[in-house]
Design an enzyme around this catalytic site. Structure first.
Site, PDB file in Angstrom:
ATOM      1  N   LYS A  74       2.787  15.813  -6.396  1.00 44.73           N
ATOM      2  CA  LYS A  74       1.996  16.899  -6.980  1.00 44.73           C
ATOM      3  C   LYS A  74       2.525  18.260  -6.552  1.00 44.73           C
ATOM      4  O   LYS A  74       2.787  19.143  -7.375  1.00 44.73           O
ATOM      5  CB  LYS A  74       0.526  16.746  -6.579  1.00 44.73           C
ATOM      6  N   ARG A  92      -6.391  18.913  -3.031  1.00 42.89           N
ATOM      7  CA  ARG A  92      -6.005  17.620  -3.611  1.00 42.89           C
ATOM      8  C   ARG A  92      -4.928  16.940  -2.765  1.00 42.89           C
ATOM      9  O   ARG A  92      -4.144  17.595  -2.093  1.00 42.89           O
ATOM     10  CB  ARG A  92      -5.453  17.806  -5.031  1.00 42.89           C
ATOM     11  N   GLY A  96      -5.916   8.211  -8.406  1.00 41.89           N
ATOM     12  CA  GLY A  96      -7.289   7.855  -8.084  1.00 41.89           C
ATOM     13  C   GLY A  96      -7.499   7.221  -6.732  1.00 41.89           C
ATOM     14  O   GLY A  96      -8.623   6.892  -6.365  1.00 41.89           O
ATOM     15  N   MET A 100      -6.742   8.521  -3.621  1.00 42.48           N
ATOM     16  CA  MET A 100      -7.114   9.419  -2.527  1.00 42.48           C
ATOM     17  C   MET A 100      -8.055  10.499  -3.036  1.00 42.48           C
ATOM     18  O   MET A 100      -8.413  10.527  -4.213  1.00 42.48           O
ATOM     19  CB  MET A 100      -5.853  10.002  -1.881  1.00 42.48           C
ATOM     20  N   ARG A 109       3.564  14.800 -13.837  1.00 46.33           N
ATOM     21  CA  ARG A 109       4.240  13.730 -13.098  1.00 46.33           C
ATOM     22  C   ARG A 109       4.795  12.754 -14.107  1.00 46.33           C
ATOM     23  O   ARG A 109       4.350  12.719 -15.267  1.00 46.33           O
ATOM     24  CB  ARG A 109       3.270  13.024 -12.144  1.00 46.33           C
ATOM     25  N   HIS A 140       4.808 -23.523  -1.806  1.00 51.09           N
ATOM     26  CA  HIS A 140       5.390 -24.483  -2.750  1.00 51.09           C
ATOM     27  C   HIS A 140       4.877 -24.229  -4.164  1.00 51.09           C
ATOM     28  O   HIS A 140       5.659 -24.164  -5.127  1.00 51.09           O
ATOM     29  CB  HIS A 140       5.041 -25.920  -2.318  1.00 51.09           C
ATOM     30  N   SER A 147      26.343 -20.999  -0.724  1.00 49.23           N
ATOM     31  CA  SER A 147      25.122 -20.513  -1.361  1.00 49.23           C
ATOM     32  C   SER A 147      24.099 -20.330  -0.244  1.00 49.23           C
ATOM     33  O   SER A 147      23.798 -21.277   0.492  1.00 49.23           O
ATOM     34  CB  SER A 147      24.604 -21.519  -2.392  1.00 49.23           C
ATOM     35  N   CYS A 166      20.406 -18.419  -3.447  1.00 51.09           N
ATOM     36  CA  CYS A 166      19.627 -19.218  -4.392  1.00 51.09           C
ATOM     37  C   CYS A 166      18.172 -19.359  -3.967  1.00 51.09           C
ATOM     38  O   CYS A 166      17.433 -20.154  -4.526  1.00 51.09           O
ATOM     39  CB  CYS A 166      20.252 -20.598  -4.570  1.00 51.09           C
ATOM     40  N   TYR A 221      27.190 -13.764  -6.864  1.00 48.75           N
ATOM     41  CA  TYR A 221      26.059 -13.930  -7.780  1.00 48.75           C
ATOM     42  C   TYR A 221      24.755 -14.064  -7.002  1.00 48.75           C
ATOM     43  O   TYR A 221      24.751 -14.309  -5.790  1.00 48.75           O
ATOM     44  CB  TYR A 221      26.259 -15.168  -8.675  1.00 48.75           C
TER      45      TYR A 221
END
Length: 890
Positions: free
Chosen positions: A26, A96, A105, A107, A352, A468, A777, A844, A864
């Site tokens: 802000k 503020r 909303g 604070m 914002r 799990h 991996s 993985c 990867y």
């Protein structure tokens, strides 16, 4: 002396947009608007460093702050031409909050500060409007008492409702100045009664009370919860912005409103927002009065009979439209703006980057490229990867009514409705007769996989985001709510209870896996739309991405889904899930119960055709892309039944006495199975198991290569090695099988043998292991457990306390612990490459779909990442963003 306060206004500012870490969003944006000439009421911002000091020093302020605030306040007085606390011409201010990340909303805010029994008369005279002045004063008493003094808001509302009833009116705007004077006296009496002291009349006491309350609100429960849900560190703190008041409630030439430069729901390039004439900002959002649309198009679209601002104030609407265009071009993003019109002049109170749906986010990014506002790379950086989850799963219709009975963790996104059942077997039975089911369990185990697979959604009362149930459900793309601790599941009674609500087997419930809500009855869902904009954005993503993205998949459905979402191979095929199929589990159990190797081989021979077909299906779907198959990993006891009834069935099928089954169950029991007889330890003990799996993989590869002409290069992965010796033994088994398969088929093909690095010792000995391993991996689920000495299924009991006390910033099973686990991965990668420069490196675990973890993998040069099929687009976008940040040196 340190600088704690930064001023803005009158076309000047000590701050700017790039100082949001210090001034909050802000304060930084108010300074930026002031600098570029947008009309902003003058004020000043107290930096986030004061918030940090405040909490580190027993709720006290740093030396020099008081003087700097008074000096800044004097500057505002000079600019406005009014004095704080002056009886004739009083300056009023708002106070503020403003963190660096938007927390709408969460604070506290105080408006109209500086009013008291004396200054209200000065305001009335200056504005020539007593009703406006006393309305502003009652608003201030109500807001200040609630936010700063802790007097409950509803007590004031009760008084106001009574006054309106007695006056025979329904709207606040219908009350007179005399009415407001009466309300004010009753409000002050209420405060005195509740607190035992009068409402503060000293304006300096008021302003420091409000500043303290805003800093205090950084640690209120809703702010804490919001930060936890959005990954905002507590250490950031909030700034406090004090700004001169402008009034939208001084008459019919005044108004206040909220505007978005584009539609935040759809992303359409259309000015969007609401306003109210003769009102303050709180009235727009509080629902006390029905807001009106800014544009004629918006009014007509929503069928509103109320006139649009474009009609009522056409000149000021044009001014607002010009500001909208200017701010969007300046920030190059959709803006969420607050404005006030005071006596015919437009003032901007805030801008914002606006919150938006993911579909809007994608559309806005793509549109802004075509409009020349953004480059393709900037557009890729503009979309939050985690948001894509909303595009990939059905969601609940936001317009539908919800009867929420409990809330757990949003473990796997999407929405699902079905009839509740309490065992995996029942889920399969009900599903076979065409029923949609929700599987509700205390917690799930690998044996529940069949029931989970046929269920629309999974609900557990225990476990966390990486339990799990959560991991498997995410992999399947099945909505899951985990750890809903309020619910008590009673499997024997076939019911579950939450407070005074009883849900019996067959009752309809709905799960919202995106919010964690458990809802009574069936709630309508909305199917995801994979728009053209999404495809365009993902095309740009793949242009800049350097790290590959694979999927964790072991079924044809998983593999097909992964390919649809752009996976470039399978990074983890868990073979154990394949053995729980009803046709196979009997043979698997026969193998476990066999007394000798010939008995085990006979049972494994029955499994071979099934296992071979599994790999034929996967290799065919993946069309030459790499497929990494992990050989059997879990301990054998997980495949054996625990109930007397099931044990009897196994004994009959195997042709043995039930006592032998019970003996085997007891013999295979382990105190700590995660660190027990599992992974490569099974292969070393019973090499015939890995021999059968290797044969199935290689025969399938040969078959698919012959049938399709595609080059199939399987990657066979040995789990849980702690050193080179185990891997050498298992590779010898695989190589021997390969010779037999190639000789029998008359065809030779390339295959790779590698290992999972999931033990700290394996990471440290990676250089030695890489002499044999052709790829690593990193199994980050188990590597996190073994490095931290922490069970992912039990850590939920204390991890939140650890996070609150600053021991950990995030759940290490959701976002990679870079300092510990990450350091081991880095060491293993460096040592592995030193031995074998071209070694493939990937992860993985669940972290493969977590954007922060993906960024770490990019930084250390992994080949990867692999994640569940439904998280592949998230990982692709995260990998692209990581590559761009790395390229830009951020």
């Amino acid at each position: 002396m340190s600088k704690w306060v930064y001023t803005f206004g009158d076309g000047k500012a000590e701050g700017s947009a790039d100082m949001r870490n210090l001034l909050g969003g802000k304060g930084a944006n108010l300074a930026e608007m002031s600098r570029i000439g947008v009309p902003v009421p003058p004020g000043f911002t107290i930096s986030t460093e004061v918030c940090t000091f405040y909490y580190s020093n027993g709720d006290s302020y740093p030396e020099g702050l008081t003087d700097q605030v008074e000096q800044a306040l004097a500057g505002v007085e000079a600019t406005i031409g009014a004095s704080f606390g002056d009886a004739v011409n009083p300056l009023l201010v708002s106070v503020r909050s403003g963190a660096r990340a938007s927390m709408p909303g969460m604070m506290d805010t105080v408006l109209n500060l500086g009013l008291n029994d004396v200054t209200v008369a000065g305001l009335a005279k200056r504005s020539n409007d007593e009703r406006f002045a006393y309305d502003s004063y009652r608003r201030f008493i109500q807001m200040y008492s609630d936010v700063v003094l802790g007097v409950e808001h509803h007590l004031f509302e009760d008084i106001l409702d009574e006054v309106k009833r007695n006056a025979g009116v329904s709207q606040d705007t219908q009350l007179s100045a005399t009415d407001w004077r009466g309300v004010i006296e009753r409000y002050k009496d209420l405060v005195a009664h509740e607190l035992g002291k009068p409402f503060p009349q000293d304006v300096k006491e008021q302003i420091w009370g409000a500043i303290g309350a805003v800093f205090g609100s950084w640690m209120n429960q809703r702010a804490i919860t919001y930060r936890r849900l959005h990954g905002i560190p507590e250490s950031w703190g909030t700034a406090v912005t004090v700004q001169s008041m402008v009034f939208g409630n001084m008459g019919e030439d005044c108004a206040t409103g909220v505007a978005f430069s584009r539609d935040p729901s759809t992303g359409e390039n259309a000015f969007y927002g609401e306003y109210l004439v003769n009102a303050q900002g709180e009235d727009v959002v509080a629902g006390i009065r029905t807001p009106q649309h800014l544009t004629i198009k918006g009014k007509e679209k929503h069928g509103s009979p109320l006139p649009a601002m474009e009609e009522v104030m056409p000149g000021l609407f044009t001014d607002l439209l010009n500001v909208r265009n200017r701010l969007e071009k300046h920030y190059k993003d959709m803006q969420d703006m607050e404005f006030t019109i005071q006596q015919g002049k437009l003032w901007m109170l805030q801008t914002r980057n606006g919150k938006r749906t993911v579909s809007a986010s994608v559309k806005i990014a793509v549109d802004m490229v075509s409009e020349g506002l953004l480059s393709k790379e900037e557009a890729v950086l503009r979309v939050e990867p985690q948001q894509l989850d909303q595009l990939l799963h059905p969601t609940l219709d936001p317009k539908a009514k919800r009867d929420v009975i409990a809330k757990g963790l949003p473990a796997s996104p999407g929405a699902a409705a079905g009839r509740v059942v309490f065992t995996a077997d029942d889920a399969e039975v009900w599903a076979k007769r065409g029923e949609k089911v929700i599987l509700a369990r205390q917690e799930t185990s690998p044996e529940d996989i069949g029931g989970m697979h046929v269920s629309e959604g999974v609900l557990t009362t225990r476990g966390g985001m990486t339990s799990h149930a959560a991991v498997v459900a995410r992999g399947m793309g099945t909505p899951c709510v985990a750890g809903a601790g309020e619910i008590r599941v009673d499997v024997r009674a076939r019911e579950m209870r939450v407070r005074n609500v009883v849900i019996k087997e067959g009752d309809l419930i709905t799960l919202d896996g995106s919010t964690g809500e458990v809802i009574l009855g069936e709630v309508a869902t909305v199917q995801p739309e994979m728009t053209g904009d999404f495809a365009i954005l993902m095309g740009w993503v793949d242009e800049v991405r350097t790290m590959k993205v694979r999927a964790n998949a072991e079924t044809p459905l998983d593999a097909s889904t992964a390919r649809k979402f752009g996976a470039e191979g399978i990074g983890l095929c868990r073979t154990e899930h394949m053995f729980f199929d009803p046709q196979r589990i009997i043979s698997m159990r026969e193998m476990i119960l066999a007394r000798n190797e010939p008995g085990r081989r006979a049972a494994l021979a029955k499994l071979l055709p099934y296992q071979r077909q599994d790999f034929v299906d996967l290799f065919t779907i993946m069309k030459g892309l790499p497929v990494t198959v992990r050989l059997l990993d879990p301990p054998l006891h997980e495949f054996l039944p625990n109930t007397d009834e099931e044990q009897q069935e196994v004994a009959e099928a195997a042709g043995i006495d039930v006592g032998m089954v019970k003996t085997a169950v007891i013999a295979l029991h382990e105190s700590n199975p995660m660190l027990g007889h599992r992974g490569c330890r099974l292969g070393v003990t019973y090499p015939e198991i890995y021999e059968m799996q290797a044969r199935a993989i290689l025969e399938a590869a040969v078959q698919v290569s012959k049938e399709t002409g595609e080059s199939v290069v399987p990657e066979i992965m040995i789990p849980l090695v702690m050193g080179k010796a185990e891997l050498d033994m298992m590779k010898a088994v695989i190589d021997a099988v390969a010779k037999e398969v190639f000789a029998a088929s008359g065809m030779t093909l390339t295959y790779n043998v590698g290992t999972m690095i999931e033990l700290p010792r394996a990471a440290l000995r990676a250089g030695e292991i890489a002499k044999t391993a052709e790829f690593f991996s990193f199994g980050t689920n188990d590597l996190t457990q073994t490095t931290l000495g922490m069970s992912r299924d039990d850590a939920g009991n204390f991890l939140e306390i650890y996070r609150q006390k600053g021991v950990v910033e995030t759940d290490p099973f959701a976002t990679l612990d870079q300092d510990g686990v990450g350091e081991l991965i880095k060491i293993a990668a460096e040592r592995g490459r030193a031995t074998r420069p071209g070694i493939k490196l990937g992860i993985c675990g669940e972290h493969g779909g977590d954007p922060a973890s993906v960024e770490f993998c990019q930084s250390i040069g992994l080949t990867y990442v692999s994640c569940s099929p439904y998280r592949v687009p998230i990982a692709r976008l995260a990998a692209a963003q990581a590559a761009l940040k790395q390229r830009r040196g951020k």
